[in-house]
Design an enzyme around this catalytic site. Structure first.
Site, PDB file in Angstrom:
ATOM      1  N   ASP A  84     -25.993 -17.491  51.983  1.00 21.75           N
ATOM      2  CA  ASP A  84     -24.866 -17.476  51.250  1.00 21.75           C
ATOM      3  C   ASP A  84     -24.629 -16.871  50.128  1.00 21.75           C
ATOM      4  O   ASP A  84     -25.601 -16.664  49.320  1.00 21.75           O
ATOM      5  CB  ASP A  84     -24.349 -19.135  51.030  1.00 21.75           C
ATOM      6  N   HIS A  85     -23.801 -15.933  49.808  1.00 22.83           N
ATOM      7  CA  HIS A  85     -23.492 -14.914  48.597  1.00 22.83           C
ATOM      8  C   HIS A  85     -24.970 -14.320  48.264  1.00 22.83           C
ATOM      9  O   HIS A  85     -25.516 -14.736  47.209  1.00 22.83           O
ATOM     10  CB  HIS A  85     -23.293 -15.830  47.474  1.00 22.83           C
ATOM     11  N   ASP A 105     -22.900 -10.218  49.184  1.00 20.61           N
ATOM     12  CA  ASP A 105     -21.488 -10.674  48.436  1.00 20.61           C
ATOM     13  C   ASP A 105     -21.569  -9.186  47.403  1.00 20.61           C
ATOM     14  O   ASP A 105     -22.335  -9.341  46.404  1.00 20.61           O
ATOM     15  CB  ASP A 105     -21.893 -11.897  47.454  1.00 20.61           C
ATOM     16  N   GLU A 135     -17.826  -9.765  51.333  1.00 19.82           N
ATOM     17  CA  GLU A 135     -16.621 -10.490  50.532  1.00 19.82           C
ATOM     18  C   GLU A 135     -16.016  -9.324  49.689  1.00 19.82           C
ATOM     19  O   GLU A 135     -16.296  -8.574  49.039  1.00 19.82           O
ATOM     20  CB  GLU A 135     -17.360 -11.550  49.641  1.00 19.82           C
ATOM     21  N   HIS A 177     -15.156 -22.148  43.809  1.00 16.14           N
ATOM     22  CA  HIS A 177     -16.459 -23.057  44.112  1.00 16.14           C
ATOM     23  C   HIS A 177     -16.110 -24.358  43.209  1.00 16.14           C
ATOM     24  O   HIS A 177     -15.761 -24.331  41.974  1.00 16.14           O
ATOM     25  CB  HIS A 177     -17.824 -22.492  44.133  1.00 16.14           C
ATOM     26  N   ASN A 229     -16.450 -22.814  54.010  1.00 12.09           N
ATOM     27  CA  ASN A 229     -17.687 -23.326  53.575  1.00 12.09           C
ATOM     28  C   ASN A 229     -17.437 -24.417  52.743  1.00 12.09           C
ATOM     29  O   ASN A 229     -16.581 -24.571  51.717  1.00 12.09           O
ATOM     30  CB  ASN A 229     -18.113 -22.251  52.547  1.00 12.09           C
ATOM     31  N   ASN A 231     -19.810 -27.026  50.165  1.00  9.58           N
ATOM     32  CA  ASN A 231     -21.030 -27.365  49.507  1.00  9.58           C
ATOM     33  C   ASN A 231     -21.072 -28.439  48.705  1.00  9.58           C
ATOM     34  O   ASN A 231     -21.693 -29.764  48.949  1.00  9.58           O
ATOM     35  CB  ASN A 231     -21.760 -26.075  48.764  1.00  9.58           C
ATOM     36  N   THR A 232     -20.247 -28.608  47.528  1.00  7.69           N
ATOM     37  CA  THR A 232     -19.909 -29.471  46.575  1.00  7.69           C
ATOM     38  C   THR A 232     -19.725 -31.008  47.087  1.00  7.69           C
ATOM     39  O   THR A 232     -20.283 -31.921  46.784  1.00  7.69           O
ATOM     40  CB  THR A 232     -19.049 -29.006  45.378  1.00  7.69           C
TER      41      THR A 232
HETATM   42  P1  13P Z   1     -17.785 -25.750  47.600  1.00  4.97           P
HETATM   43  O1  13P Z   1     -19.140 -25.922  46.819  1.00  4.97           O
HETATM   44  O2  13P Z   1     -16.658 -25.638  46.470  1.00  4.97           O
HETATM   45  O3  13P Z   1     -17.441 -26.464  48.573  1.00  4.97           O
HETATM   46  O4  13P Z   1     -17.976 -24.365  47.959  1.00  4.97           O
HETATM   47  C1  13P Z   1     -18.977 -24.017  48.811  1.00  4.97           C
HETATM   48  C2  13P Z   1     -18.796 -22.533  49.185  1.00  4.97           C
HETATM   49  O5  13P Z   1     -17.968 -21.874  49.118  1.00  4.97           O
HETATM   50  C3  13P Z   1     -20.335 -21.860  49.589  1.00  4.97           C
HETATM   51  O6  13P Z   1     -20.122 -20.424  49.720  1.00  4.97           O
END
Ligand code: 13P
Length: 288
Positions: A84-85, A105, A135, A177, A229, A231-232
């Site tokens: 990721d990124h 990225d 991206e 994010h 995506n 994550n948080t």
């Molecule tokens: P969030 O943490 O806002 O869900 O974003 C995750 C993300 O885009 C990882 O690339």
């Protein structure tokens, strides 16, 4: 066996649903995401940021852990392991370590440099049968200490990058994010629509999946988003469930301090979040 994300995303775009990318942080995270995908018969993408890669002792450790789990847990749904990124160097390292997908990225480079570096990585990935995400327009918010502004991508630049042969394209459409601030203006569907019109069949990626209202997620999918995506949101549900366990004093009862017990509520909470997202994204029963 890990697979490239190409087939699952081509099917998702054509079928008007999205595949979730869930970022992993440790063994519990990975196991929770994989088991939920298998239970729901959904394809899935495991996301690993460079920071999480370091935390988990490097990309080789992660590849070993994920491949081991696919076998030991009898996971048969399509699973991609995705950087990721990624930086240019990070992407190369992951390719070497056995990831099946990478994101480069290059959004912070001038477009010419982004194009040049993306091109090189596209040719390496094509040769090895891996998927690659690029991206355009940086995604706002903070990730691994990097703070972006949340700009909207230029649709013409999106077309330029899409034409390089990337598998999927992340375009900034006002998404960020982490948690969205109260004064967030929402996603720019105008930008998304314009990007899709220029890029056609290209599966589009929506970053910052945490906290986007359901109706916006559905509209984004209807306008060509095929990968979302998250994550948080898993981190928040893991933390809340763990806090509840400790605040209830359960770690002090019997063998409640055993990590297998202490981390169990957080593990279940991640599973519940992933399930909710897969249902919302429409990827349930789309494994075949
Ligand atoms: P969030 O943490 O806002 O869900 O974003 C995750 C993300 O885009 C990882 O690339």
């Amino acid at each position: 066996m890990l697979v490239s994300a190409k087939e699952m995303l081509t099917k998702a775009k054509a079928g008007h649903y999205a595949v979730g990318q869930f970022n992993i942080n440790n063994l519990e995270w990975t196991k929770a995401v994989l088991l939920t995908a298998q239970e729901l018969n959904s394809p899935v993408i495991l996301g690993v940021s460079e920071g999480a890669g370091k935390y988990m002792c490097g990309y080789k450790t992660i590849v070993g852990m994920v491949n081991g789990m696919l076998e030991e847990l009898n996971i048969t749904v399509p699973v991609a392991l995705h950087l990721d990124h990624g930086s240019y160097e990070g992407a190369k390292k992951c390719i070497e370590a056995g990831f099946s997908s990478v994101m480069f990225d290059g959004s912070h480079y001038p477009i010419e440099e982004n194009i040049e570096k993306t091109k090189e990585l596209v040719s390496i990935c094509n040769e090895k049968g891996l998927s690659i995400e690029a991206e355009v327009g940086s995604i706002g918010g903070e990730e691994d200490g990097v703070i972006g502004r949340g700009e909207c991508a230029d649709p013409d630049e999106c077309k330029q990058i899409a034409d390089l042969g990337v598998t999927m394209l992340a375009a900034g459409i006002g998404n960020i994010h982490g948690k969205y601030p109260a004064n967030w203006e929402g996603l720019s569907f105008e930008t998304l629509d314009a990007v899709q019109q220029k890029t056609g069949d290209m599966p589009l990626v929506l970053h910052g999946g945490t906290g986007i209202p359901e109706d916006m997620i559905k509209k984004a999918i209807s306008l060509g988003v095929a990968k979302i995506n998250v994550n948080t949101e898993c981190q928040l549900s893991f933390a809340a469930a763990t806090r509840k366990y400790v605040e209830a004093g359960k770690d002090l009862e019997g063998k409640g301090f055993d990590p297998r017990k202490l981390l169990a509520p957080g593990f279940e909470a991640i599973k519940a979040t992933v399930k909710e997202k897969m249902e919302l994204f429409g990827s349930v029963d789309k494994a075949n």
